[in-house]
Design an enzyme around this catalytic site. Structure first.
Site, PDB file in Angstrom:
ATOM      1  N   GLY A  42       0.890  -1.245   0.076  1.00  0.00           N
ATOM      2  CA  GLY A  42       0.130   0.150  -0.108  1.00  0.00           C
ATOM      3  C   GLY A  42       0.975   1.258   0.106  1.00  0.00           C
ATOM      4  O   GLY A  42       1.978   1.190  -0.022  1.00  0.00           O
ATOM      5  N   ASP A  43       0.090   2.348  -0.277  1.00  0.00           N
ATOM      6  CA  ASP A  43       0.845   3.737  -0.245  1.00  0.00           C
ATOM      7  C   ASP A  43       1.956   3.944  -1.335  1.00  0.00           C
ATOM      8  O   ASP A  43       2.904   4.509  -1.145  1.00  0.00           O
ATOM      9  CB  ASP A  43       1.450   3.901   1.317  1.00  0.00           C
ATOM     10  N   GLU A  44       1.634   3.296  -2.405  1.00  0.00           N
ATOM     11  CA  GLU A  44       2.717   3.376  -3.412  1.00  0.00           C
ATOM     12  C   GLU A  44       2.460   4.379  -4.306  1.00  0.00           C
ATOM     13  O   GLU A  44       3.276   4.874  -5.352  1.00  0.00           O
ATOM     14  CB  GLU A  44       2.673   1.958  -4.249  1.00  0.00           C
ATOM     15  N   LYS A  58      -0.728   5.087  -5.603  1.00  0.00           N
ATOM     16  CA  LYS A  58      -1.848   4.607  -6.706  1.00  0.00           C
ATOM     17  C   LYS A  58      -2.862   5.766  -7.042  1.00  0.00           C
ATOM     18  O   LYS A  58      -3.233   5.912  -8.166  1.00  0.00           O
ATOM     19  CB  LYS A  58      -2.667   3.628  -6.068  1.00  0.00           C
ATOM     20  N   GLY A 110      -6.541   5.528   1.869  1.00  0.00           N
ATOM     21  CA  GLY A 110      -6.243   6.906   1.948  1.00  0.00           C
ATOM     22  C   GLY A 110      -5.443   7.346   0.748  1.00  0.00           C
ATOM     23  O   GLY A 110      -4.434   7.068   0.624  1.00  0.00           O
ATOM     24  N   HIS A 111      -6.197   8.214  -0.198  1.00  0.00           N
ATOM     25  CA  HIS A 111      -5.477   8.610  -1.422  1.00  0.00           C
ATOM     26  C   HIS A 111      -5.532  10.154  -1.183  1.00  0.00           C
ATOM     27  O   HIS A 111      -6.356  10.921  -0.942  1.00  0.00           O
ATOM     28  CB  HIS A 111      -6.304   8.463  -2.796  1.00  0.00           C
ATOM     29  N   GLN A 167      -5.133  -0.462  -1.030  1.00  0.00           N
ATOM     30  CA  GLN A 167      -4.240  -1.248  -0.447  1.00  0.00           C
ATOM     31  C   GLN A 167      -3.051  -1.742  -1.363  1.00  0.00           C
ATOM     32  O   GLN A 167      -2.925  -1.154  -2.581  1.00  0.00           O
ATOM     33  CB  GLN A 167      -4.656  -2.312   0.519  1.00  0.00           C
TER      34      GLN A 167
END
Ligand code: IMP
Length: 435
Positions: free
Chosen positions: A12-14, A16, A40-41, A223
């Site tokens: 996650g958190d890449e 996206k 969360g984006h 994710q």
């Protein structure tokens, strides 16, 4: 018709959100198919920052239908709050669609998530405490309440009565917590349902009509694949399937998907507990955490940091069928003397190139690294691969080789013009532009 999925290839958190937002330009419909408000984006647009939890980032573009599919778990309270925030920021929500089959998260799911985590002590998963696991548990156990149920006063009342009786037994007798009040939950959540009613449809029907009409469909995975319930580092995972969940979670056939865009950072981060072979609990980890502002959007927790792991990326490529790579945050590595990529593991004296299922085996794995000389130059203004210092070019090319994926985009900073597009995924043409 084209169907493109965006998935995170790590934990996650890449980044996206930015890629999905870009791809949504040429999409007619953007769909979330799993997860809930644990995602969360963060998207920066015209000087404004938007924090999205449940709603697909395509909402920021006019005329895009944004679907919350049947595979998600939806917290009506946080969704109503998210809609209100977006309204206040001048964003239109008219194109939002919610599946009538999506399961809802209720206060007892959140209370149980917290209670279960406390009960697990040293074995806690490190969840986001949003009730995700308990809501998916109810779905699998067949006691879940869906959007369509929330809208029917009698059905909601009946299901809530049955569920709350059992959940309160659990909360009070097993976890020694306070019982939750039926009337408060019923009136609050029935009211949220009424506010959301206008968005609720059979979203599988809608998507299948769009497929027949030759529309471009974009699917946004939340994710990352290493948090996938089946293919991630179980049990330190989320309770849904970012990897293959698109077909089930959107109600479309797998033949509707032509591309799976995998997003990865040029190093690795993780929030929550669980194995992380290339983790750097040292000054390198601290340096990258600060340079990359690696703190959770939802929980604000400092993220765990490590070197890029090509074993992880290859695992993700295989289980999710990734067809092209978006490599983010290369700039965060600037200033390091040496940079490492894990290319395989050593397990009990043998070299392996797959991600083991057993947590014991993962704990016994020693990463085998390839080392690269770093670069000191500021790369945040690069507009193409050839603008990068030679050492950075070599690093990026080696990743693409190791992971056996062509590069679709790379990023050298958080702003739009710092994500460079090399390939148009929709049209399959080569581009040299930026997001
Ligand atoms: P849950 O999804 O809240 O049950 O949390 C399960 C695991 O997934 C924990 O390790 C969380 O930190 C992690 N997780 C859930 N959502 C995200 C996300 O959007 N980014 C990164 N990690 C996440």
């Amino acid at each position: 018709m084209s169907g493109t999925v965006v998935v995170g290839m790590q934990w996650g958190d890449e980044g996206k959100g930015k890629i999905t937002d870009f791809l949504s330009r040429d999409a007619d419909i953007v769909t979330r198919y799993q997860g809930g408000d644990n995602a969360g984006h963060t998207i920066k647009e015209n000087g404004q920052t938007y924090h999205l939890r449940t709603i697909p980032s395509g909402i920021l573009r006019a005329n895009k239908t944004c679907v919350l599919g049947n595979g998600i778990v939806l917290n009506p309270k946080s969704l109503v709050a998210e809609i209100t925030r977006l309204h206040e920021a001048g964003v239109s929500i008219d194109n939002l669609v919610i599946s009538d089959r999506a399961h809802i998260i209720l206060p007892y799911h959140i209370a149980l998530d917290q209670a279960q985590e406390n009960y697990r002590h040293d074995n806690k998963i490190g969840t986001t405490n949003r009730g995700i696991g308990p809501a998916y548990t109810d779905k699998a156990e067949r006691s879940g309440i869906r959007m369509v149920d929330l809208l029917d006063k009698d059905v909601f009342a009946k299901k809530l009565t049955i569920n709350l009786k059992f959940k309160n037994e659990l909360l009070t007798k097993i976890y020694h917590q306070d019982a939750l009040d039926y009337d408060t939950i019923f009136s609050e959540f029935f009211e949220y349902g009424q506010q959301l009613k206008k968005y609720v449809v059979d979203s599988s029907e809608l998507l299948n009509h769009a497929i027949e009409d030759g529309k471009n469909l974009l699917f946004e995975g939340a994710q990352g694949i290493m948090l996938d319930l089946d293919h991630g580092t179980y049990p330190y995972v989320t309770s849904s399937n970012p990897a293959g969940g698109v077909s089930v979670g959107a109600g479309i056939g797998p033949q509707a998907i032509n591309h799976v865009v995998g997003v990865a950072k040029a190093y690795t981060s993780r929030v929550g507990d669980g194995p992380f072979p290339t983790e750097q609990t040292n000054e390198i980890g601290d340096y990258l955490r600060d340079a990359g502002h690696e703190y959770g959007v939802v929980t604000k927790r400092p993220r765990r940091i490590g070197w890029l792991d090509a074993v992880v990326l290859n695992h993700s490529r295989k289980v999710a069928g990734v067809t092209e790579l978006c490599l983010n945050s290369i700039d965060v590595l600037t200033g390091l003397e040496t940079i490492k990529i894990c290319v395989a593991y050593e397990l009990h004296g043998q070299r392996i190139d797959y991600y083991p299922a057993s947590l014991k085996d993962i704990a016994d794995c020693t990463p085998i690294y390839e080392e690269f000389p770093g670069w000191q130059e500021d790369i945040t203004h690069a507009q193409n691969l050839i603008d990068l210092p030679e050492n950075a070019q070599r690093y990026v090319q080696r990743i693409s080789e190791l992971v056996k994926l062509p590069l679709a985009t790379f990023s050298v900073g958080p702003d739009r013009e710092q994500t460079i597009v090399l390939k148009d995924v929709w049209k399959q043409s080569v581009l040299n532009g930026h997001i």
